[in-house]
Motif scaffolding. Sequence first.
Motif, PDB file in Angstrom:
ATOM      1  N   ASP A 131     -61.168   1.589 -39.174  1.00  0.00           N
ATOM      2  CA  ASP A 131     -60.373   1.837 -37.973  1.00  0.00           C
ATOM      3  C   ASP A 131     -58.921   2.022 -38.392  1.00  0.00           C
ATOM      4  OD1 ASP A 131     -59.435   2.074 -35.397  1.00  0.00           O
ATOM      5  OD2 ASP A 131     -59.363  -0.092 -35.039  1.00  0.00           O
ATOM      6  N   THR A 132     -58.571   3.253 -38.748  1.00  0.00           N
ATOM      7  CA  THR A 132     -57.213   3.582 -39.180  1.00  0.00           C
ATOM      8  C   THR A 132     -56.617   4.568 -38.181  1.00  0.00           C
ATOM      9  OG1 THR A 132     -57.848   3.275 -41.501  1.00  0.00           O
ATOM     10  CG2 THR A 132     -55.805   4.490 -41.067  1.00  0.00           C
ATOM     11  N   PRO A 133     -55.648   4.143 -37.378  1.00  0.00           N
ATOM     12  CA  PRO A 133     -55.137   4.980 -36.286  1.00  0.00           C
ATOM     13  C   PRO A 133     -54.071   5.980 -36.746  1.00  0.00           C
ATOM     14  CG  PRO A 133     -54.063   2.861 -36.234  1.00  0.00           C
ATOM     15  CD  PRO A 133     -55.043   2.801 -37.376  1.00  0.00           C
ATOM     16  N   ASP A 134     -54.512   6.999 -37.476  1.00  0.00           N
ATOM     17  CA  ASP A 134     -53.546   7.965 -38.005  1.00  0.00           C
ATOM     18  C   ASP A 134     -53.367   9.180 -37.103  1.00  0.00           C
ATOM     19  OD1 ASP A 134     -56.292   8.564 -38.864  1.00  0.00           O
ATOM     20  OD2 ASP A 134     -55.400  10.277 -39.898  1.00  0.00           O
ATOM     21  N   PHE A 135     -54.265   9.381 -36.135  1.00  0.00           N
ATOM     22  CA  PHE A 135     -54.249  10.618 -35.343  1.00  0.00           C
ATOM     23  C   PHE A 135     -55.101  10.375 -34.107  1.00  0.00           C
ATOM     24  CE2 PHE A 135     -56.027  14.822 -34.355  1.00  0.00           C
ATOM     25  CZ  PHE A 135     -54.949  15.674 -34.500  1.00  0.00           C
ATOM     26  N   TRP A 136     -54.603  10.794 -32.937  1.00  0.00           N
ATOM     27  CA  TRP A 136     -55.369  10.543 -31.717  1.00  0.00           C
ATOM     28  C   TRP A 136     -54.861  11.435 -30.588  1.00  0.00           C
ATOM     29  CZ3 TRP A 136     -51.450   7.696 -33.652  1.00  0.00           C
ATOM     30  CH2 TRP A 136     -50.340   7.481 -32.829  1.00  0.00           C
ATOM     31  N   ARG A 137     -55.687  11.567 -29.570  1.00  0.00           N
ATOM     32  CA  ARG A 137     -55.279  12.242 -28.331  1.00  0.00           C
ATOM     33  C   ARG A 137     -55.987  11.555 -27.177  1.00  0.00           C
ATOM     34  NH1 ARG A 137     -57.230  16.331 -25.073  1.00  0.00           N
ATOM     35  NH2 ARG A 137     -58.896  16.856 -26.544  1.00  0.00           N
ATOM     36  N   ARG A 138     -55.230  10.976 -26.273  1.00  0.00           N
ATOM     37  CA  ARG A 138     -55.815  10.278 -25.138  1.00  0.00           C
ATOM     38  C   ARG A 138     -56.269  11.266 -24.071  1.00  0.00           C
ATOM     39  NH1 ARG A 138     -55.326   4.836 -24.914  1.00  0.00           N
ATOM     40  NH2 ARG A 138     -53.849   3.819 -26.330  1.00  0.00           N
ATOM     41  N   GLU A 139     -57.181  10.801 -23.226  1.00  0.00           N
ATOM     42  CA  GLU A 139     -57.697  11.611 -22.136  1.00  0.00           C
ATOM     43  C   GLU A 139     -56.546  12.128 -21.268  1.00  0.00           C
ATOM     44  OE1 GLU A 139     -60.362  13.657 -19.874  1.00  0.00           O
ATOM     45  OE2 GLU A 139     -60.826  12.473 -21.665  1.00  0.00           O
ATOM     46  N   GLY A 140     -56.563  13.431 -21.013  1.00  0.00           N
ATOM     47  CA  GLY A 140     -55.545  14.038 -20.175  1.00  0.00           C
ATOM     48  C   GLY A 140     -54.341  14.565 -20.925  1.00  0.00           C
ATOM     49  N   GLY A 171     -51.261   9.919 -44.746  1.00  0.00           N
ATOM     50  CA  GLY A 171     -51.589  10.141 -46.146  1.00  0.00           C
ATOM     51  C   GLY A 171     -52.377   9.028 -46.796  1.00  0.00           C
ATOM     52  N   GLU A 172     -51.679   8.008 -47.301  1.00  0.00           N
ATOM     53  CA  GLU A 172     -52.321   6.990 -48.129  1.00  0.00           C
ATOM     54  C   GLU A 172     -53.419   6.192 -47.413  1.00  0.00           C
ATOM     55  OE1 GLU A 172     -52.107   6.859 -51.256  1.00  0.00           O
ATOM     56  OE2 GLU A 172     -50.524   8.363 -51.399  1.00  0.00           O
ATOM     57  N   PRO A 173     -53.128   5.551 -46.273  1.00  0.00           N
ATOM     58  CA  PRO A 173     -54.172   4.724 -45.650  1.00  0.00           C
ATOM     59  C   PRO A 173     -55.307   5.545 -45.039  1.00  0.00           C
ATOM     60  CG  PRO A 173     -51.981   4.207 -44.778  1.00  0.00           C
ATOM     61  CD  PRO A 173     -51.879   5.494 -45.501  1.00  0.00           C
ATOM     62  N   ALA A 174     -55.045   6.802 -44.750  1.00  0.00           N
ATOM     63  CA  ALA A 174     -56.039   7.619 -44.044  1.00  0.00           C
ATOM     64  C   ALA A 174     -56.721   8.588 -45.009  1.00  0.00           C
ATOM     65  CB  ALA A 174     -55.378   8.356 -42.888  1.00  0.00           C
ATOM     66  N   TYR A 175     -56.124   9.755 -45.217  1.00  0.00           N
ATOM     67  CA  TYR A 175     -56.755  10.813 -46.008  1.00  0.00           C
ATOM     68  C   TYR A 175     -57.151  10.342 -47.409  1.00  0.00           C
ATOM     69  CZ  TYR A 175     -57.305  15.336 -48.366  1.00  0.00           C
ATOM     70  OH  TYR A 175     -57.788  16.398 -49.106  1.00  0.00           O
ATOM     71  N   ARG A 187     -73.431  22.661 -59.443  1.00  0.00           N
ATOM     72  CA  ARG A 187     -73.414  21.391 -58.716  1.00  0.00           C
ATOM     73  C   ARG A 187     -72.088  21.248 -57.979  1.00  0.00           C
ATOM     74  NH1 ARG A 187     -76.014  15.789 -61.106  1.00  0.00           N
ATOM     75  NH2 ARG A 187     -76.270  14.740 -59.085  1.00  0.00           N
ATOM     76  N   ILE A 188     -72.175  20.797 -56.737  1.00  0.00           N
ATOM     77  CA  ILE A 188     -71.020  20.748 -55.842  1.00  0.00           C
ATOM     78  C   ILE A 188     -70.886  19.352 -55.254  1.00  0.00           C
ATOM     79  CG2 ILE A 188     -69.966  21.745 -53.767  1.00  0.00           C
ATOM     80  CD1 ILE A 188     -72.007  24.114 -54.183  1.00  0.00           C
ATOM     81  N   ILE A 189     -69.667  18.862 -55.182  1.00  0.00           N
ATOM     82  CA  ILE A 189     -69.394  17.664 -54.397  1.00  0.00           C
ATOM     83  C   ILE A 189     -68.458  18.080 -53.262  1.00  0.00           C
ATOM     84  CG2 ILE A 189     -67.525  16.953 -55.962  1.00  0.00           C
ATOM     85  CD1 ILE A 189     -68.141  14.026 -55.174  1.00  0.00           C
ATOM     86  N   ALA A 190     -68.809  17.711 -52.051  1.00  0.00           N
ATOM     87  CA  ALA A 190     -68.006  18.045 -50.873  1.00  0.00           C
ATOM     88  C   ALA A 190     -67.696  16.755 -50.122  1.00  0.00           C
ATOM     89  CB  ALA A 190     -68.739  19.027 -49.972  1.00  0.00           C
ATOM     90  N   VAL A 191     -66.432  16.539 -49.794  1.00  0.00           N
ATOM     91  CA  VAL A 191     -66.009  15.311 -49.115  1.00  0.00           C
ATOM     92  C   VAL A 191     -65.101  15.673 -47.938  1.00  0.00           C
ATOM     93  CG1 VAL A 191     -65.065  12.996 -49.384  1.00  0.00           C
ATOM     94  CG2 VAL A 191     -65.979  14.194 -51.391  1.00  0.00           C
ATOM     95  N   SER A 192     -65.527  15.308 -46.753  1.00  0.00           N
ATOM     96  CA  SER A 192     -64.742  15.583 -45.559  1.00  0.00           C
ATOM     97  C   SER A 192     -63.837  14.396 -45.240  1.00  0.00           C
ATOM     98  CB  SER A 192     -65.661  15.852 -44.366  1.00  0.00           C
ATOM     99  OG  SER A 192     -66.424  14.681 -44.069  1.00  0.00           O
ATOM    100  N   PHE A 193     -62.962  14.595 -44.268  1.00  0.00           N
ATOM    101  CA  PHE A 193     -62.159  13.503 -43.737  1.00  0.00           C
ATOM    102  C   PHE A 193     -61.923  13.741 -42.258  1.00  0.00           C
ATOM    103  CE2 PHE A 193     -57.988  11.997 -42.297  1.00  0.00           C
ATOM    104  CZ  PHE A 193     -58.213  10.626 -42.391  1.00  0.00           C
ATOM    105  N   GLY A 194     -62.096  12.677 -41.479  1.00  0.00           N
ATOM    106  CA  GLY A 194     -61.787  12.734 -40.062  1.00  0.00           C
ATOM    107  C   GLY A 194     -60.883  11.581 -39.691  1.00  0.00           C
ATOM    108  N   SER A 195     -59.831  11.877 -38.966  1.00  0.00           N
ATOM    109  CA  SER A 195     -58.881  10.841 -38.586  1.00  0.00           C
ATOM    110  C   SER A 195     -59.536   9.811 -37.683  1.00  0.00           C
ATOM    111  CB  SER A 195     -57.689  11.475 -37.872  1.00  0.00           C
ATOM    112  OG  SER A 195     -56.945  12.271 -38.760  1.00  0.00           O
ATOM    113  N   GLY A 196     -59.048   8.585 -37.835  1.00  0.00           N
ATOM    114  CA  GLY A 196     -59.541   7.518 -36.979  1.00  0.00           C
ATOM    115  C   GLY A 196     -60.278   6.359 -37.585  1.00  0.00           C
ATOM    116  N   ALA A 197     -60.870   6.319 -38.785  1.00  0.00           N
ATOM    117  CA  ALA A 197     -60.877   7.377 -39.795  1.00  0.00           C
ATOM    118  C   ALA A 197     -62.153   7.245 -40.624  1.00  0.00           C
ATOM    119  CB  ALA A 197     -59.655   7.265 -40.706  1.00  0.00           C
ATOM    120  N   GLY A 198     -62.606   8.358 -41.215  1.00  0.00           N
ATOM    121  CA  GLY A 198     -63.799   8.282 -42.031  1.00  0.00           C
ATOM    122  C   GLY A 198     -63.978   9.516 -42.892  1.00  0.00           C
ATOM    123  N   SER A 199     -64.850   9.402 -43.889  1.00  0.00           N
ATOM    124  CA  SER A 199     -65.194  10.509 -44.776  1.00  0.00           C
ATOM    125  C   SER A 199     -66.697  10.539 -45.021  1.00  0.00           C
ATOM    126  CB  SER A 199     -64.470  10.382 -46.126  1.00  0.00           C
ATOM    127  OG  SER A 199     -63.102  10.683 -46.003  1.00  0.00           O
TER     128      SER A 199
END
Length: 347
Positions: A180-189, A201-205, A287-299
Motif C-alpha cells: 500500500d504505497t500511495p504514490d498516485f491516485w484519483r478520487r471519484e469525481g 520513484g524509490e518507494p513505488a516504481y 528468453r524475455i523477462i517483463a515486469v510491470s508497475f502499477g501505482s498504489g502499488a504493485g508489480s
Amino acid sequence: MVGIVTYGSYIPIYRIKTAEIARMWGDNPEHPEKGLGLFAKSVPAYDEDAATIAVEALRNALRRKNIPGEKIGAIFVGSESHPYAVKPTASLIAEVVGAYKAHAADLEFACKAGTAAMQNVYAMVKAGMIDYGVAIGTDTSQGQPGDALDYSASAGGTAYIIGKDEVIAEINHTVSFVTDTPDFWRREGQRYPSHGGRFTGEPAYFKHIMSAARMLMEEVGTKPEDYDYVVFHQPNGKFPYRVGKRLGFTKEQIKPGLVSPYIGNTYSGGTPTGLSTVLDIAKPGDRIIAVSFGSGAGSDAFDITVTDEMENFNKDAAPKVWDMINRAKYIDYATYLKFRRMIVEVD
C-alpha cells in the motif's frame, strides 16, 4: 505449455511533441526530453477511447491468427480510463468477437491492470477452465494541463490471446509484489489524478519492480544474463534504464522494448506494448523477462520463452509496433486539447 498464441497492439496515429507542450507552459522548448526522456506522446483522436483502442488491438491479434469467438472462454480488460464508470468494456469486446460464453470483467490497478489481466487468463487456461482467453491493457491516460503528467500521459493498448495450442511464447512463470504505497491516485469525481511526488520513484516504481524481478529470477533460477530481452514498465524514457542497471541488465537488453520516448506512457498498455515490440523481432529460443508497475502499488513479473512456433506465425498480417510509431501525425497543443475534450467547439 501455456502462453501467448497471438498478440496485437494499437497506437493512435496522432502525436504531440514534448517541445510543443513546453512551448505552451514556458518550459525550455529546446530539450524538454532531458527531464523525462520523452520526445513525443500519442494522442487519441476525438472519437477514440480505451474501448476502441482495445478493439483495434484485438483485431490486430486476430489478423495474425484467427481464434473463433466460441473458443474464447475469458476476456479481461485492464485500464484506468474505461469509458464508463458503470458499464463494462469487456462485454463490448465479447460482442465484437462473438465470445458470448466468456467470463468477462474489467480490471483496474493503475498501470499494471493489463498484466493482471494476463495473469488471470494464464491461470484459467492452465487450470483447464478455458481453451483460450483474451487479456488487454488499454488506456487513454489523463494529465492535468501544465502538470508533469501532461508531458507523458498518452494512449495505446495491446491484446494477447493466451492458450495451450500453437503457443508462440511460453509463459514459464509469473509472480507479483504488492504494497500500500500511495504514490498516485484519483478520487471519484475528480477529472485528473494526483501524484505523491517523492513516493513516485524509490518507494513505488523502483522498490516494486526490483522486488518482483528478483523474486521471479529466484523462483525460476535465472540471472540477468540469461535473458535476451527485458521489458519494464515505462512511465518515461529514463526509469527503465535506471532500474535495469540496478538489477544487472544492460541497455542492449532494455532498448528493443522501450517505446515510451516516442509514444509516452500508455499506462495499462505500457508493459504489454513493450512486450509486443519485443515479440515483433523475437526468434525461437529467445528468453524475455517483463515486469510491470502499477501505482498504489504493485508489480507483475513474467518469465517467457519464445517457441519454435514463432517461425510459423505471421507477424506481418498486422501492423507491428514500430509501423504504428512511424506513421505519426503531429498536432499542435490546441488540437491536442480539443481531442482530449479539454476545450469544446461552440456553435
